[in-house]
Structures are given as C-alpha cells and as structure tokens.
Write a protein that holds these residues in place. Structure first.
Motif, PDB file in Angstrom:
ATOM      1  N   TRP A   1       0.758  -1.208   0.055  1.00 10.87           N
ATOM      2  CA  TRP A   1      -0.034  -0.063   0.000  1.00 10.87           C
ATOM      3  C   TRP A   1       0.801   1.470   0.231  1.00 10.87           C
ATOM      4  O   TRP A   1       0.808   2.017  -0.832  1.00 10.87           O
ATOM      5  CB  TRP A   1      -0.997   0.053   1.073  1.00 10.87           C
ATOM      6  N   LYS A   2       1.796   1.539   1.063  1.00  8.71           N
ATOM      7  CA  LYS A   2       2.557   2.357   0.950  1.00  8.71           C
ATOM      8  C   LYS A   2       3.527   2.785   0.040  1.00  8.71           C
ATOM      9  O   LYS A   2       3.861   3.590  -0.400  1.00  8.71           O
ATOM     10  CB  LYS A   2       3.137   2.516   2.365  1.00  8.71           C
ATOM     11  N   VAL A   3       4.532   1.614  -0.068  1.00  9.73           N
ATOM     12  CA  VAL A   3       5.752   1.616  -1.092  1.00  9.73           C
ATOM     13  C   VAL A   3       5.011   1.725  -2.577  1.00  9.73           C
ATOM     14  O   VAL A   3       5.735   2.616  -3.231  1.00  9.73           O
ATOM     15  CB  VAL A   3       6.582   0.683  -0.890  1.00  9.73           C
ATOM     16  N   THR A   4       4.253   0.840  -2.912  1.00 11.04           N
ATOM     17  CA  THR A   4       3.778   0.887  -4.384  1.00 11.04           C
ATOM     18  C   THR A   4       2.627   1.775  -4.504  1.00 11.04           C
ATOM     19  O   THR A   4       1.955   1.811  -5.723  1.00 11.04           O
ATOM     20  CB  THR A   4       3.714  -0.421  -4.730  1.00 11.04           C
ATOM     21  N   SER A   5       1.764   2.614  -3.685  1.00  6.32           N
ATOM     22  CA  SER A   5       0.594   2.958  -3.767  1.00  6.32           C
ATOM     23  C   SER A   5      -0.358   2.158  -4.258  1.00  6.32           C
ATOM     24  O   SER A   5      -1.111   2.485  -5.338  1.00  6.32           O
ATOM     25  CB  SER A   5       0.632   4.238  -4.460  1.00  6.32           C
ATOM     26  N   ASN A   6      -0.531   0.932  -3.938  1.00  4.80           N
ATOM     27  CA  ASN A   6      -1.442  -0.132  -4.716  1.00  4.80           C
ATOM     28  C   ASN A   6      -2.424  -0.710  -3.520  1.00  4.80           C
ATOM     29  O   ASN A   6      -2.043  -1.759  -3.111  1.00  4.80           O
ATOM     30  CB  ASN A   6      -0.719  -1.103  -5.294  1.00  4.80           C
ATOM     31  N   LEU A   7      -3.407   0.283  -3.288  1.00  2.78           N
ATOM     32  CA  LEU A   7      -4.217  -0.380  -2.233  1.00  2.78           C
ATOM     33  C   LEU A   7      -5.003  -1.591  -2.452  1.00  2.78           C
ATOM     34  O   LEU A   7      -5.287  -2.348  -1.613  1.00  2.78           O
ATOM     35  CB  LEU A   7      -5.181   0.741  -1.559  1.00  2.78           C
ATOM     36  N   SER A   8      -5.320  -1.732  -3.578  1.00  2.00           N
ATOM     37  CA  SER A   8      -6.110  -2.797  -4.045  1.00  2.00           C
ATOM     38  C   SER A   8      -5.526  -4.255  -3.800  1.00  2.00           C
ATOM     39  O   SER A   8      -5.948  -5.142  -3.454  1.00  2.00           O
ATOM     40  CB  SER A   8      -6.723  -2.562  -5.526  1.00  2.00           C
ATOM     41  N   SER A   9      -4.140  -4.009  -4.291  1.00  2.00           N
ATOM     42  CA  SER A   9      -3.509  -5.338  -4.278  1.00  2.00           C
ATOM     43  C   SER A   9      -3.155  -5.543  -2.596  1.00  2.00           C
ATOM     44  O   SER A   9      -3.034  -6.819  -2.163  1.00  2.00           O
ATOM     45  CB  SER A   9      -2.235  -5.287  -4.717  1.00  2.00           C
ATOM     46  N   ALA A  10      -3.119  -4.510  -1.800  1.00  2.00           N
ATOM     47  CA  ALA A  10      -2.764  -4.786  -0.231  1.00  2.00           C
ATOM     48  C   ALA A  10      -4.148  -5.511   0.327  1.00  2.00           C
ATOM     49  O   ALA A  10      -4.130  -6.278   0.978  1.00  2.00           O
ATOM     50  CB  ALA A  10      -2.735  -3.389   0.337  1.00  2.00           C
ATOM     51  N   ILE A  11      -5.330  -5.156  -0.190  1.00  2.00           N
ATOM     52  CA  ILE A  11      -6.428  -5.718   0.119  1.00  2.00           C
ATOM     53  C   ILE A  11      -6.881  -7.229  -0.136  1.00  2.00           C
ATOM     54  O   ILE A  11      -7.345  -7.934   0.461  1.00  2.00           O
ATOM     55  CB  ILE A  11      -7.897  -4.954  -0.309  1.00  2.00           C
ATOM     56  N   ILE A  12      -6.374  -7.361  -1.425  1.00  2.00           N
ATOM     57  CA  ILE A  12      -6.204  -8.717  -1.972  1.00  2.00           C
ATOM     58  C   ILE A  12      -5.639  -9.715  -0.993  1.00  2.00           C
ATOM     59  O   ILE A  12      -5.734 -10.778  -0.613  1.00  2.00           O
ATOM     60  CB  ILE A  12      -6.023  -8.680  -3.482  1.00  2.00           C
ATOM     61  N   ILE A  13      -4.370  -9.150  -0.780  1.00  2.00           N
ATOM     62  CA  ILE A  13      -3.452 -10.058   0.207  1.00  2.00           C
ATOM     63  C   ILE A  13      -4.020 -10.313   1.329  1.00  2.00           C
ATOM     64  O   ILE A  13      -3.854 -11.570   2.058  1.00  2.00           O
ATOM     65  CB  ILE A  13      -1.990  -9.208   0.172  1.00  2.00           C
ATOM     66  N   PHE A  14      -4.501  -9.178   1.937  1.00  2.00           N
ATOM     67  CA  PHE A  14      -4.993  -9.565   3.336  1.00  2.00           C
ATOM     68  C   PHE A  14      -6.489 -10.404   3.359  1.00  2.00           C
ATOM     69  O   PHE A  14      -6.699 -11.228   4.085  1.00  2.00           O
ATOM     70  CB  PHE A  14      -5.514  -8.188   4.131  1.00  2.00           C
ATOM     71  N   GLY A  15      -6.994 -10.212   2.067  1.00  2.00           N
ATOM     72  CA  GLY A  15      -8.269 -11.077   1.998  1.00  2.00           C
ATOM     73  C   GLY A  15      -8.118 -12.523   1.761  1.00  2.00           C
ATOM     74  O   GLY A  15      -8.772 -13.403   2.035  1.00  2.00           O
ATOM     75  N   ILE A  16      -6.722 -12.672   1.016  1.00  2.00           N
ATOM     76  CA  ILE A  16      -6.339 -14.388   0.810  1.00  2.00           C
ATOM     77  C   ILE A  16      -6.107 -14.690   2.114  1.00  2.00           C
ATOM     78  O   ILE A  16      -6.681 -15.945   2.501  1.00  2.00           O
ATOM     79  CB  ILE A  16      -5.073 -14.417   0.142  1.00  2.00           C
ATOM     80  N   ALA A  17      -5.503 -14.099   3.019  1.00  2.00           N
ATOM     81  CA  ALA A  17      -5.148 -14.600   4.521  1.00  2.00           C
ATOM     82  C   ALA A  17      -6.329 -14.555   5.235  1.00  2.00           C
ATOM     83  O   ALA A  17      -6.591 -15.774   5.916  1.00  2.00           O
ATOM     84  CB  ALA A  17      -4.307 -13.532   5.069  1.00  2.00           C
ATOM     85  N   PHE A  18      -7.508 -13.864   5.227  1.00  2.00           N
ATOM     86  CA  PHE A  18      -8.548 -13.876   5.853  1.00  2.00           C
ATOM     87  C   PHE A  18      -9.414 -15.381   5.484  1.00  2.00           C
ATOM     88  O   PHE A  18     -10.010 -15.731   6.307  1.00  2.00           O
ATOM     89  CB  PHE A  18      -9.175 -12.669   5.522  1.00  2.00           C
ATOM     90  N   LEU A  19      -9.620 -15.402   4.219  1.00  2.00           N
ATOM     91  CA  LEU A  19     -10.333 -16.520   3.796  1.00  2.00           C
ATOM     92  C   LEU A  19      -9.497 -17.950   4.037  1.00  2.00           C
ATOM     93  O   LEU A  19     -10.459 -18.934   4.289  1.00  2.00           O
ATOM     94  CB  LEU A  19     -10.506 -16.553   2.212  1.00  2.00           C
ATOM     95  N   MET A  20      -8.183 -17.918   4.071  1.00  2.00           N
ATOM     96  CA  MET A  20      -7.509 -19.274   4.498  1.00  2.00           C
ATOM     97  C   MET A  20      -7.619 -19.576   5.968  1.00  2.00           C
ATOM     98  O   MET A  20      -7.879 -20.600   6.316  1.00  2.00           O
ATOM     99  CB  MET A  20      -6.027 -18.854   3.866  1.00  2.00           C
ATOM    100  N   LEU A  21      -7.634 -18.368   6.619  1.00  2.00           N
ATOM    101  CA  LEU A  21      -7.877 -18.628   8.013  1.00  2.00           C
ATOM    102  C   LEU A  21      -9.453 -18.932   8.262  1.00  2.00           C
ATOM    103  O   LEU A  21      -9.475 -19.818   9.103  1.00  2.00           O
ATOM    104  CB  LEU A  21      -7.650 -17.338   8.654  1.00  2.00           C
ATOM    105  N   PHE A  22     -10.265 -18.457   7.588  1.00  2.00           N
ATOM    106  CA  PHE A  22     -11.617 -18.576   8.017  1.00  2.00           C
ATOM    107  C   PHE A  22     -12.142 -20.090   7.323  1.00  2.00           C
ATOM    108  O   PHE A  22     -12.724 -20.891   8.207  1.00  2.00           O
ATOM    109  CB  PHE A  22     -12.546 -17.816   6.833  1.00  2.00           C
ATOM    110  N   VAL A  23     -11.292 -20.609   6.599  1.00  2.00           N
ATOM    111  CA  VAL A  23     -11.694 -22.156   6.312  1.00  2.00           C
ATOM    112  C   VAL A  23     -10.764 -22.954   7.073  1.00  2.00           C
ATOM    113  O   VAL A  23     -11.620 -24.062   7.484  1.00  2.00           O
ATOM    114  CB  VAL A  23     -11.034 -22.287   4.669  1.00  2.00           C
ATOM    115  N   SER A  24      -9.744 -22.671   7.598  1.00  2.00           N
ATOM    116  CA  SER A  24      -9.180 -23.503   8.385  1.00  2.00           C
ATOM    117  C   SER A  24      -9.465 -23.406   9.852  1.00  2.00           C
ATOM    118  O   SER A  24      -8.796 -24.217  11.079  1.00  2.00           O
ATOM    119  CB  SER A  24      -7.617 -23.292   8.408  1.00  2.00           C
ATOM    120  N   THR A  25     -10.317 -22.598  10.309  1.00  2.00           N
ATOM    121  CA  THR A  25     -10.765 -22.308  11.621  1.00  2.00           C
ATOM    122  C   THR A  25     -12.020 -22.528  11.957  1.00  2.00           C
ATOM    123  O   THR A  25     -13.028 -21.883  11.324  1.00  2.00           O
ATOM    124  CB  THR A  25     -10.388 -20.830  12.054  1.00  2.00           C
TER     125      THR A  25
END
Length: 421
Positions: free
Chosen positions: A204-228
């Motif tokens: 987000w801060k270095v490349t000013s790419n908020l959308s990719s930052a959201i996708i990266i966190f979203g991937i983690a959130f869904l992986m955690l959702f499935v495994s928990t």
C-alpha cells in the motif's frame, strides 16, 4: 502266514494312504501359495491403480479457454490504442503472448514439482516478497502511467505485488498447517492474521497499490476462515470492516470535494455520483457503464465496440470486462462468469480431496486469490464499489499477473496429482 501277509498289505495300504495325504497336502500348499502369490500381485496392481495420477481435465479446459479468450478480447480491445500509440494494432497482444506462453510452460513444470517442497521455502518466500516491494524505491523501480509499482530486472518488468500474493499463499499454508489444531487458540489466530499485515502495508505505502494490499489480506482472511472452526470472530471482523468503510464514506461525503482531497476519497464521491464528476474521477466509470448498457443482451459483435476507441482509458487493463459486455452482451458476460465459477468449483473439489491439510490450504489460497479478484473487478466495472485498479484474472493485460496466476494454477494441478484415484 496269512496274518503276516495281511499285515504287510495293510502296512503298504497305510503307506500309500499317507503318501496320498502328503501329496494332497503339498498340492493344497502349492495352491495356497499360488493363491497368495496372486493375491500379492492383485494388491500390487491395486496399489498401482491407486497411484494413478488424477488429472482434472475440466479445469485444464477452463484455464486454457480463459487464456485464449483473454488474448482474443485483448486484441479486440487494444488494437485501436496500439495502432494510435505504437503504430501496431497487435502491440499489446504481442507483449501479452510471450508471458502467457511462458506461464503455460511454468504451470506444466510446477505441476510436476512436489508441493511439499514449498513449505521448506516459505520463510525465503516471505523475505523475497518484502525485498521485491522495497526494490521499487531503488533505481530498479519503474513508473508507468504515473504509478511506481514495477521493477525492471534484466530488461523484464515485474510487479512485486503479484509475487507477494503467491508468497503469502505459501507462507500462510505452511504456518497454518504446522499449527494444526493449535489454530483454535486465540493467540495463534491473531498471530496468523498478523502475518500478511507487514506485506499489505508495504504494498500500500511503497507502491501506492491499495487494491493489491486488500487482496493480500483477503487471501489470508479466507484461508484462516476455512481452517478455523467457528464464525463469531470472522463475523465481528467483517462487521468492523464494513462499519469502518461506511464511516469513511460518511466523512468523505460530509467533507465534500475540494482540490486538496486525496484521490481515493475523490473516487468515493465519483462512485456515489459519477455524472457529477464526469470530467474527473467519474469519467472512466461512466464510460464503462455506457459500454455495458449499449451491449444489450447479445452485444454489438466481436471487434465492434465504440467505447474502446479512446473513450475508456486503458480499457485493456481494469475495464476489459466492460468491452466484453459491449461486444458480447450480457450473454457473453455471464458465460465468462460461469467459466470462473466452474474454475473455483473445481478448485474447491480438489481442496476437499487433497491428501493433507497443507495441500488443501495451498489450493484454498489460490481459489481465494482468483475469486476475490474476479468479484472486485466486476464490482468496479459495474460501479458496485469505488473505482480501483484490479485486473480480471487471465484476461486483462499484464504479463506479471498472468505469469504468477499460471504458476499458482501449476501448484493446484500438482496437489490434484497426489489425490488417490
């Protein structure tokens, strides 16, 4: 004499009977041995059958279809822009064709590499992802369309955010699988959720790419959702995120538009009323909606789009779905969405039948990446959410994106190869 003769005859008869019994016993043993040998051979054959490689041909077809369809639509969408800027209508097609072919080769290679190898490289992948992002601020960094999000290595441009998505899938799959049942502990849950935060913040801060930052966190959130197990934490986190987003929208609306406003806040106002900002942030969104509306049910026909003739800026990137709607109509758009649904469904089947938790999590990570990106891209094009730079997987222009997506698909195919048939 007679008695002795009878005794000798009885003795010979007894000996013959004993010999017959012994011979029968040997026959039974030989038959049993032969049966055991056949059983052993049958078990070997069964084991060979079980080791037969599972190949998901439907998923292969979908991936190849999306790639070919993407190249066709890319040429249709970018031919005018390529001829205008580079005097070559096939300019964008040529630049996309090479990474696509390379990506197919990498996908085939990765599908043969045992996926457990990646667990040993997870720490290195995390460090490399951060390093590549930081290189954007070095002389290796490249600026394209006023955005500094790429690095150039050996004459090849690479977008670190795409590498970070793949690295995060590997890192989280390794971390969660090692925790096992320990993931249910509150401390472990928040530690895992915190793993992608540094990478997301840097993107987000270095490349000013908020959308990719959201996708990266979203991937983690869904992986955690499935495994928990349990849903309360996730419902609370989702509700908090929605409330925060609603609060930001309310504050932006109250502040109103002014020249010093952050461009992302300007996009929020344009999202709410694109016609009011038709000469600024709402222009691309409004032209995209015109394209979708003019396509109707069956579209104008392949290559017959009007909005691609300079009305939609960089239509071959984030807005290519609007050109699909204009040229192929709602029918074509729905067909593309169905292909993505089939792809996600097949990955879900592979994850359910994966031989271990690590393999299942790798597939879930790839599934989360593709599904989040498809949903967000279509939502942006249809003005369901504010405009942000998110490409349509396998179809939008971008060599780095298609190369890493095909690498991820190679991992999925490798996990599928280990499913017992």
């Amino acid at each position: 004499m007679a008695t002795a003769r009878m005794a000798r005859t009885a003795g010979r008869s007894g000996t013959r009977r004993q010999g017959s019994v012994a011979t029968a016993a040997r026959g039974r043993n030989e038959m049993a041995g032969a049966y055991n040998l056949r059983s052993t051979d049958n078990r070997k054959i069964n084991r060979k059958v079980k080791k037969e490689v599972y190949v998901d041909y439907s998923m292969i077809f979908v991936v190849l279809f999306l790639l070919v369809f993407g190249l066709v639509m890319l040429y249709s969408t970018s031919s005018y822009d390529g001829r205008l800027k580079y005097e070559d209508s096939a300019y964008y097609l040529k630049h996309q064709l090479m990474p696509t072919c390379l990506g197919v080769g990498v996908m085939m290679l990765v599908s043969r590499i045992p996926y457990h190898l990646y667990s040993k490289l997870s720490s290195l992948a995390y460090v490399m992802a951060i390093t590549l992002i930081l290189l954007v601020k070095t002389p290796l960094g490249m600026e394209i369309n006023k955005a500094r999000r790429w690095i150039k290595i050996f004459g090849v441009s690479v977008q670190p955010a795409e590498a970070a998505k793949l690295a995060m899938i590997i890192v989280l799959a390794t971390f969660i699988s090692k925790l096992g049942k320990g993931i249910t502990q509150p401390k472990a849950f928040w530690v895992v959720l915190g793993v992608p935060v540094p990478v997301s913040l840097l993107v987000w801060k270095v490349t000013s790419n908020l959308s990719s930052a959201i996708i990266i966190f979203g991937i983690a959130f869904l992986m955690l959702f499935v495994s928990t197990p349990g849903y309360r934490k996730f419902i609370a986190i989702t509700a908090a995120g929605v409330a925060a987003a609603a609060g930001v929208v309310a504050l932006v609306v109250r502040a109103g538009y002014h020249s010093e406003m952050n461009y992302r806040f300007g996009r929020i106002l344009a999202w709410l009323d694109p016609e009011a900002y038709v000469n600024d942030k709402g222009y691309q969104t409004l032209q995209s909606l015109y394209a979708i509306g003019s396509g109707g049910i069956f579209g104008k026909g392949l290559g017959e789009s009007m909005q691609k003739l300079g009305f939609i800026p960089e239509a071959q990137n984030d807005m290519i779905f609007s050109i699909i709607c204009e040229e192929l109509g709602i029918v074509g758009a729905i067909a593309v969405m169905i292909m993505f649904v089939i792809l996600i469904y097949r990955m879900m089947i592979i994850a359910q039948n994966a031989p271990d938790m690590y393999g299942a999590l790798l597939v879930i990570g790839v599934m989360a990446h593709i599904s989040i990106q498809v949903i967000l891209n279509i939502a942006v094009v249809t003005n369901t959410i504010p405009n942000t730079g998110i490409t349509l997987p396998f179809i939008s222009y971008g060599g780095t994106a298609v190369l890493f997506l095909l690498t991820e698909m190679g991992i999925v195919f490798n996990v599928a190869r280990h499913i017992e048939v």
